[in-house]
Design a protein around this motif. Structure first.
Motif, PDB file in Angstrom:
ATOM      1  N   ASP A 547       2.725 -13.311  -0.477  1.00  0.00           N
ATOM      2  CA  ASP A 547       2.760 -13.322  -1.941  1.00  0.00           C
ATOM      3  C   ASP A 547       1.900 -12.195  -2.504  1.00  0.00           C
ATOM      4  O   ASP A 547       2.310 -11.483  -3.419  1.00  0.00           O
ATOM      5  CB  ASP A 547       2.264 -14.669  -2.482  1.00  0.00           C
ATOM      6  CG  ASP A 547       3.233 -15.800  -2.206  1.00  0.00           C
ATOM      7  OD1 ASP A 547       4.447 -15.573  -2.351  1.00  0.00           O
ATOM      8  OD2 ASP A 547       2.785 -16.892  -1.833  1.00  0.00           O
ATOM      9  N   LEU A 548       0.705 -12.039  -1.938  1.00  0.00           N
ATOM     10  CA  LEU A 548      -0.187 -10.968  -2.405  1.00  0.00           C
ATOM     11  C   LEU A 548       0.372  -9.597  -2.045  1.00  0.00           C
ATOM     12  O   LEU A 548       0.313  -8.650  -2.845  1.00  0.00           O
ATOM     13  CB  LEU A 548      -1.584 -11.138  -1.807  1.00  0.00           C
ATOM     14  CG  LEU A 548      -2.584 -10.029  -2.178  1.00  0.00           C
ATOM     15  CD1 LEU A 548      -2.784  -9.947  -3.681  1.00  0.00           C
ATOM     16  CD2 LEU A 548      -3.918 -10.244  -1.481  1.00  0.00           C
ATOM     17  N   LYS A 549       0.935  -9.506  -0.837  1.00  0.00           N
ATOM     18  CA  LYS A 549       1.492  -8.220  -0.401  1.00  0.00           C
ATOM     19  C   LYS A 549       2.580  -7.746  -1.375  1.00  0.00           C
ATOM     20  O   LYS A 549       2.575  -6.586  -1.814  1.00  0.00           O
ATOM     21  CB  LYS A 549       2.059  -8.370   1.012  1.00  0.00           C
ATOM     22  CG  LYS A 549       2.585  -7.072   1.604  1.00  0.00           C
ATOM     23  CD  LYS A 549       3.015  -7.290   3.047  1.00  0.00           C
ATOM     24  CE  LYS A 549       3.560  -6.006   3.643  1.00  0.00           C
ATOM     25  NZ  LYS A 549       3.971  -6.177   5.036  1.00  0.00           N
ATOM     26  N   PHE A 550       3.482  -8.647  -1.750  1.00  0.00           N
ATOM     27  CA  PHE A 550       4.561  -8.272  -2.680  1.00  0.00           C
ATOM     28  C   PHE A 550       4.003  -7.962  -4.069  1.00  0.00           C
ATOM     29  O   PHE A 550       4.469  -7.044  -4.746  1.00  0.00           O
ATOM     30  CB  PHE A 550       5.596  -9.398  -2.766  1.00  0.00           C
ATOM     31  CG  PHE A 550       6.367  -9.589  -1.482  1.00  0.00           C
ATOM     32  CD1 PHE A 550       6.813  -8.487  -0.758  1.00  0.00           C
ATOM     33  CD2 PHE A 550       6.632 -10.862  -0.999  1.00  0.00           C
ATOM     34  CE1 PHE A 550       7.514  -8.666   0.431  1.00  0.00           C
ATOM     35  CE2 PHE A 550       7.334 -11.036   0.186  1.00  0.00           C
ATOM     36  CZ  PHE A 550       7.776  -9.935   0.906  1.00  0.00           C
ATOM     37  N   ALA A 551       2.986  -8.730  -4.486  1.00  0.00           N
ATOM     38  CA  ALA A 551       2.374  -8.485  -5.799  1.00  0.00           C
ATOM     39  C   ALA A 551       1.724  -7.105  -5.837  1.00  0.00           C
ATOM     40  O   ALA A 551       1.798  -6.396  -6.852  1.00  0.00           O
ATOM     41  CB  ALA A 551       1.343  -9.572  -6.104  1.00  0.00           C
ATOM     42  N   ILE A 557       0.725  -0.465  -4.923  1.00  0.00           N
ATOM     43  CA  ILE A 557      -0.449  -0.400  -4.038  1.00  0.00           C
ATOM     44  C   ILE A 557      -0.030  -0.778  -2.622  1.00  0.00           C
ATOM     45  O   ILE A 557       0.536  -1.842  -2.394  1.00  0.00           O
ATOM     46  CB  ILE A 557      -1.556  -1.359  -4.525  1.00  0.00           C
ATOM     47  CG1 ILE A 557      -2.013  -0.949  -5.921  1.00  0.00           C
ATOM     48  CG2 ILE A 557      -2.739  -1.359  -3.560  1.00  0.00           C
ATOM     49  CD1 ILE A 557      -2.938  -1.959  -6.574  1.00  0.00           C
ATOM     50  N   GLU A 558      -0.321   0.110  -1.657  1.00  0.00           N
ATOM     51  CA  GLU A 558       0.012  -0.171  -0.257  1.00  0.00           C
ATOM     52  C   GLU A 558      -1.050  -1.063   0.366  1.00  0.00           C
ATOM     53  O   GLU A 558      -2.233  -0.978   0.035  1.00  0.00           O
ATOM     54  CB  GLU A 558       0.111   1.133   0.536  1.00  0.00           C
ATOM     55  CG  GLU A 558       1.355   1.950   0.212  1.00  0.00           C
ATOM     56  CD  GLU A 558       1.531   3.114   1.177  1.00  0.00           C
ATOM     57  OE1 GLU A 558       0.531   3.517   1.796  1.00  0.00           O
ATOM     58  OE2 GLU A 558       2.659   3.605   1.309  1.00  0.00           O
ATOM     59  N   TYR A 661       8.738   6.714  11.216  1.00  0.00           N
ATOM     60  CA  TYR A 661       8.408   5.461  10.531  1.00  0.00           C
ATOM     61  C   TYR A 661       7.957   5.706   9.100  1.00  0.00           C
ATOM     62  O   TYR A 661       8.089   4.830   8.242  1.00  0.00           O
ATOM     63  CB  TYR A 661       7.325   4.694  11.304  1.00  0.00           C
ATOM     64  CG  TYR A 661       7.825   4.117  12.603  1.00  0.00           C
ATOM     65  CD1 TYR A 661       8.886   3.216  12.624  1.00  0.00           C
ATOM     66  CD2 TYR A 661       7.249   4.486  13.820  1.00  0.00           C
ATOM     67  CE1 TYR A 661       9.360   2.697  13.820  1.00  0.00           C
ATOM     68  CE2 TYR A 661       7.711   3.973  15.015  1.00  0.00           C
ATOM     69  CZ  TYR A 661       8.774   3.075  15.015  1.00  0.00           C
ATOM     70  OH  TYR A 661       9.236   2.565  16.195  1.00  0.00           O
ATOM     71  N   ALA A 662       7.432   6.902   8.830  1.00  0.00           N
ATOM     72  CA  ALA A 662       6.977   7.225   7.472  1.00  0.00           C
ATOM     73  C   ALA A 662       8.135   7.267   6.482  1.00  0.00           C
ATOM     74  O   ALA A 662       7.929   7.171   5.266  1.00  0.00           O
ATOM     75  CB  ALA A 662       6.232   8.555   7.463  1.00  0.00           C
ATOM     76  N   GLN A 663       9.355   7.412   6.992  1.00  0.00           N
ATOM     77  CA  GLN A 663      10.533   7.440   6.110  1.00  0.00           C
ATOM     78  C   GLN A 663      10.964   6.027   5.698  1.00  0.00           C
ATOM     79  O   GLN A 663      11.820   5.856   4.835  1.00  0.00           O
ATOM     80  CB  GLN A 663      11.721   8.127   6.828  1.00  0.00           C
ATOM     81  CG  GLN A 663      11.389   9.467   7.477  1.00  0.00           C
ATOM     82  CD  GLN A 663      10.718  10.434   6.523  1.00  0.00           C
ATOM     83  OE1 GLN A 663      11.189  10.631   5.410  1.00  0.00           O
ATOM     84  NE2 GLN A 663       9.610  11.031   6.957  1.00  0.00           N
ATOM     85  N   LEU A 664      10.354   5.022   6.314  1.00  0.00           N
ATOM     86  CA  LEU A 664      10.722   3.633   6.038  1.00  0.00           C
ATOM     87  C   LEU A 664       9.676   2.982   5.141  1.00  0.00           C
ATOM     88  O   LEU A 664       8.547   3.467   5.030  1.00  0.00           O
ATOM     89  CB  LEU A 664      10.838   2.850   7.353  1.00  0.00           C
ATOM     90  CG  LEU A 664      11.755   3.457   8.429  1.00  0.00           C
ATOM     91  CD1 LEU A 664      11.667   2.629   9.703  1.00  0.00           C
ATOM     92  CD2 LEU A 664      13.191   3.521   7.934  1.00  0.00           C
ATOM     93  N   GLU A 668       2.318   1.738   6.174  1.00  0.00           N
ATOM     94  CA  GLU A 668       0.959   1.351   6.558  1.00  0.00           C
ATOM     95  C   GLU A 668       0.979   0.128   7.469  1.00  0.00           C
ATOM     96  O   GLU A 668       0.250   0.058   8.459  1.00  0.00           O
ATOM     97  CB  GLU A 668       0.118   1.054   5.308  1.00  0.00           C
ATOM     98  CG  GLU A 668      -0.208   2.273   4.460  1.00  0.00           C
ATOM     99  CD  GLU A 668      -1.332   3.102   5.059  1.00  0.00           C
ATOM    100  OE1 GLU A 668      -2.030   2.576   5.947  1.00  0.00           O
ATOM    101  OE2 GLU A 668      -1.491   4.265   4.664  1.00  0.00           O
ATOM    102  N   GLN A 669       1.819  -0.835   7.117  1.00  0.00           N
ATOM    103  CA  GLN A 669       1.908  -2.051   7.920  1.00  0.00           C
ATOM    104  C   GLN A 669       2.468  -1.756   9.307  1.00  0.00           C
ATOM    105  O   GLN A 669       2.002  -2.299  10.310  1.00  0.00           O
ATOM    106  CB  GLN A 669       2.789  -3.086   7.213  1.00  0.00           C
ATOM    107  CG  GLN A 669       2.910  -4.420   7.945  1.00  0.00           C
ATOM    108  CD  GLN A 669       1.597  -5.183   7.950  1.00  0.00           C
ATOM    109  OE1 GLN A 669       1.056  -5.501   6.907  1.00  0.00           O
ATOM    110  NE2 GLN A 669       1.077  -5.472   9.132  1.00  0.00           N
ATOM    111  N   ARG A 670       3.476  -0.888   9.374  1.00  0.00           N
ATOM    112  CA  ARG A 670       4.083  -0.542  10.671  1.00  0.00           C
ATOM    113  C   ARG A 670       3.057   0.127  11.590  1.00  0.00           C
ATOM    114  O   ARG A 670       2.974  -0.189  12.778  1.00  0.00           O
ATOM    115  CB  ARG A 670       5.285   0.375  10.464  1.00  0.00           C
ATOM    116  CG  ARG A 670       6.478  -0.305   9.785  1.00  0.00           C
ATOM    117  CD  ARG A 670       7.588   0.693   9.493  1.00  0.00           C
ATOM    118  NE  ARG A 670       8.639   0.111   8.675  1.00  0.00           N
ATOM    119  CZ  ARG A 670       9.682  -0.568   9.160  1.00  0.00           C
ATOM    120  NH1 ARG A 670       9.803  -0.739  10.462  1.00  0.00           N
ATOM    121  NH2 ARG A 670      10.596  -1.055   8.347  1.00  0.00           N
ATOM    122  N   VAL A 671       2.287   1.048  11.032  1.00  0.00           N
ATOM    123  CA  VAL A 671       1.254   1.725  11.829  1.00  0.00           C
ATOM    124  C   VAL A 671       0.219   0.708  12.305  1.00  0.00           C
ATOM    125  O   VAL A 671      -0.203   0.734  13.470  1.00  0.00           O
ATOM    126  CB  VAL A 671       0.582   2.846  11.004  1.00  0.00           C
ATOM    127  CG1 VAL A 671      -0.616   3.416  11.759  1.00  0.00           C
ATOM    128  CG2 VAL A 671       1.583   3.953  10.697  1.00  0.00           C
TER     129      VAL A 671
END
Length: 681
Positions: A547-551, A557-558, A661-664, A668-671
């Protein structure tokens, strides 16, 4: 004189608050044990007791350090190993090293022969560090069972079931029993009142949790005295002051005897309903609230609780007892078959490890000379009995903090700490209350909360488990921030219950946005601009994180979530898996024609991943021309030379995978996920 908390001269307990240096203390005490004297001291006035070193020194196999988690055990090993290395190579330490001063103090008064003894003992220990017994209570008990397999009458190569295997076996046994013709009559009787399916969680607890199983097995029909005592202490004792006020107000009133009778009936569990009892006893339904305001809370509280104090329906109680007895028979059969099948397969589970170890402790000699227990507040009664029996002739050291007792849901019992301190250590634990982790304002804020939570009242004084030592003190260090920090409450206004999480997340996201933009806390904003770690949000449940991540994403904000469900199903993780799997296949198969369809599937997955990034047509051509081996060959060769984590880092760097991955979205989460995988490898 204050006792040296690193000392090995006697058994003792420490009450240590958060951030007070428990691992620091345990690691130094461990080294003192290896050396047989108090090498580490806290100040110049404390003795080393060097003359007794030969009789008191212990080998790694004679020392046990019990921690609560595997991660804590690993950290402890690393700290001890690292500290030994620093002592042996003191001259290489940087002047700012946090361990330097304590090591210099330890060496300060030692003669040449003592220094030689230190180097000799620690050089031996560092070579044998693999033998160190630094483990969880389950690991400790499993080691005892394996060493004394003949006494325990088990297979010496006993293995522990994974959670998945344990659950699978449980479900198999559960359905076997409830479908067994021998128990169909009992199952039908139970199902009249409660579904066996709905009782599944209870059955699991019975099979997997000793404490719950013990309570369930010990239930006896009519054993209500203890329950009554709990209810009275919980609900009525806190009312005693208010009741006394009511008595004072009613002192000259003829209705006082009626109120006294009413309260007495409540204490004796003889109230059928509030209104009927009030009328029968000659007390008005308002208890004279207008004339005597103190009676209002007495009335409201007892009225809200009258159901707890009503007369017991003996017919229903008898029926309940009969169903419990039938249910208990089913549960015991499920547990018995579960244990039998585990024994047949030569495995055990964590609950059984503790039980089996407990059964044999009176029959064996462990040979341990020193036992140390960390996070002692999370120990339960049976675990403490095992530790006591293992260390009957040992030097025993425990460290814990009642305030941090949060694992009651896993069987931890705070009263065990309280009773052990009282019985084993004369009720006098040494205190470590100075917090080295937090700023002054944070500590003062928490102390204020603890004062309200833990300060005993006259009513609770006798039964409280945390009577004192709840306050922490801060450390004045130049290295700490000049700004004492602030504590803020973000209060979310909730209109509907189902909107609570979203409202909380939106409120917090907006607060973080103001920090990022420099509207508040400019020092934190500057850290963010410099790409430094600056903001962390802690949750008590994974489900709230998204919920916070989507907000935050909605505000531009990443962020990254450090743990979420289905970690190994993430695209970037499966990409790494496919590539490693393909390399593993090629290490075993030298001929392309030998590959099974499953192996081809994994190789295709590797080629199509964001790491190698081939199109469907390119993959098709490779399979037609059988050239996949040549494409993967450089990493195949490299896999024999370096560790898997290093191999993954090289592959990602060589293929420039991070750019892909930067194109997706969620880069930040993927890394972070990839880094977490590499760290775990």
């Amino acid at each position: 004189m204050k006792k040296n908390k690193f000392s090995i001269q006697t058994s003792f307990a420490i009450s240590a608050g958060a951030g007070s240096g428990k691992t620091y203390t345990l690691s130094r005490r461990f080294i003192n044990i290896l050396l047989g004297f108090d090498f580490f001291i806290e100040n110049d006035s404390q003795e080393h007791f060097y003359e007794e070193r030969e009789s008191k020194c212990a080998n790694l196999r004679e020392i046990v350090t019990i921690t609560y988690t595997e991660a804590a055990a690993l950290e402890m090993k690393e700290r001890i190993f690292g500290l030994i290395h620093k002592i042996l190579y003191l001259e290489t330490l940087d002047k700012d090293d946090g361990d330097l001063n304590s090591i210099l103090l330890a060496f300060k008064e030692l003669e040449i022969d003592a220094k030689d003894w230190v180097h000799k003992r620690l050089n031996t220990a560092i070579k044998e560090m693999g033998e160190a017994n630094i483990t969880t209570i389950h690991g400790f008990c499993l080691n005892i069972l394996r060493r004394h397999a003949d006494t325990a009458k088990i297979d010496g190569s006993l293995d522990v079931y994974s959670d998945d295997d344990k659950k699978q076996l449980f479900q198999k046994v559960y359905f076997e029993v409830i479908n067994d013709e021998l128990y169909q009559k009992d199952i039908l009787e139970i199902n009249k009142y409660i579904s066996m399916f709905k009782s599944l969680a209870l059955v699991e607890r019975y099979v997997f949790e000793h404490k719950f199983r013990q309570s369930f097995d010990n239930y006896e029909h009519g054993s209500l005295d203890a329950i009554k005592e709990i209810l009275v202490n919980t609900f009525l004792e806190p009312l005693s002051d208010i009741i006394e006020e009511a008595r004072i107000e009613l002192a000259s009133d003829a209705k006082l005897p009626a109120l006294e009778r009413f309260i007495k009936k409540a204490y004796e569990f003889e109230i059928e309903s509030f209104n009927d009892s009030a009328e029968t006893l000659g007390v008005s339904k308002t208890l004279g609230a207008k004339k005597y305001p103190a009676t209002t809370q007495v009335r409201d509280t007892i009225q809200g609780l009258w159901g707890y104090f009503c007369n017991i329906d003996t017919n229903k109680e008898t029926l309940f007892s009969r169903i419990i007895e039938i249910f208990r028979k089913i549960l015991r059969e499920i547990k018995s078959r579960y244990d039998e099948q585990m024994r047949a397969e030569g495995v055990t589970d964590f609950d059984s490890i503790i039980q089996q170890a407990s059964f044999i402790m009176d029959k064996i000699e462990t040979g341990y000379r020193y036992i140390m227990v960390d996070e002692f507040q999370d120990t339960n009664a049976i675990q403490w009995e095992i530790v006591k029996k293992a260390g009957e002739s040992s030097n025993l050291f425990v460290v814990g903090d009642e305030k941090q007792s949060i694992y009651s849901f896993q069987g931890g019992e705070i009263e065990v700490f309280h009773n052990a301190i009282k019985e084993q250590f004369d009720g006098k634990p040494q205190s470590m209350s100075q917090n080295f982790r937090s700023d002054k304002l944070i500590i003062e804020f928490v102390n204020k909360l603890f004062t309200s939570i833990f300060k005993p009242t006259e009513i609770s004084q006798a039964n409280r488990l945390i009577l004192s030592d709840y306050e922490a003190s801060h450390q004045d260090l130049e290295s700490m921030s000049k700004d004492d920090g602030t504590v803020k409450f973000l209060i979310s206004k909730i209109d509907k219950k189902d909107e609570e999480a979203q409202s909380e997340a939106a409120n917090l996201a907006l607060f973080i946005k103001n920090i990022v933009e420099g509207n508040i806390y400019p020092d934190i904003s500057q850290k963010i601009k410099e790409n430094k770690p600056a903001i962390a949000v802690l949750y008590d449940a994974k489900s709230k994180m998204l919920d916070l991540k989507f907000a935050l994403y909605n505000l531009g904000i990443e962020c990254k979530v450090s743990k979420s469900d289905n970690f190994y199903a993430k695209e970037e993780i499966t990409d790494v898996f496919f590539v490693l799997k393909a390399i593993t296949i090629l290490r075993k198969k030298s001929n392309w024609t030998d590959l099974s369809s499953s192996n081809r599937y994994h190789i295709a997955g590797a080629l199509r991943s964001k790491i190698i990034r081939m199109t469907d047509k390119e993959v098709h051509n490779i399979f037609d021309n059988q050239t996949a081996i040549s494409i993967l060959e450089p990493w195949y060769e490299r896999s024999f030379q370096i560790a898997p984590n290093k191999l993954v880092q090289e592959i990602l760097s060589f293929t420039d995978s991070y750019t892909a991955y930067a194109q997706l979205e969620n880069y930040e989460q993927r890394v972070a996920n990839i880094e977490s995988l590499i760290a775990s490898m």
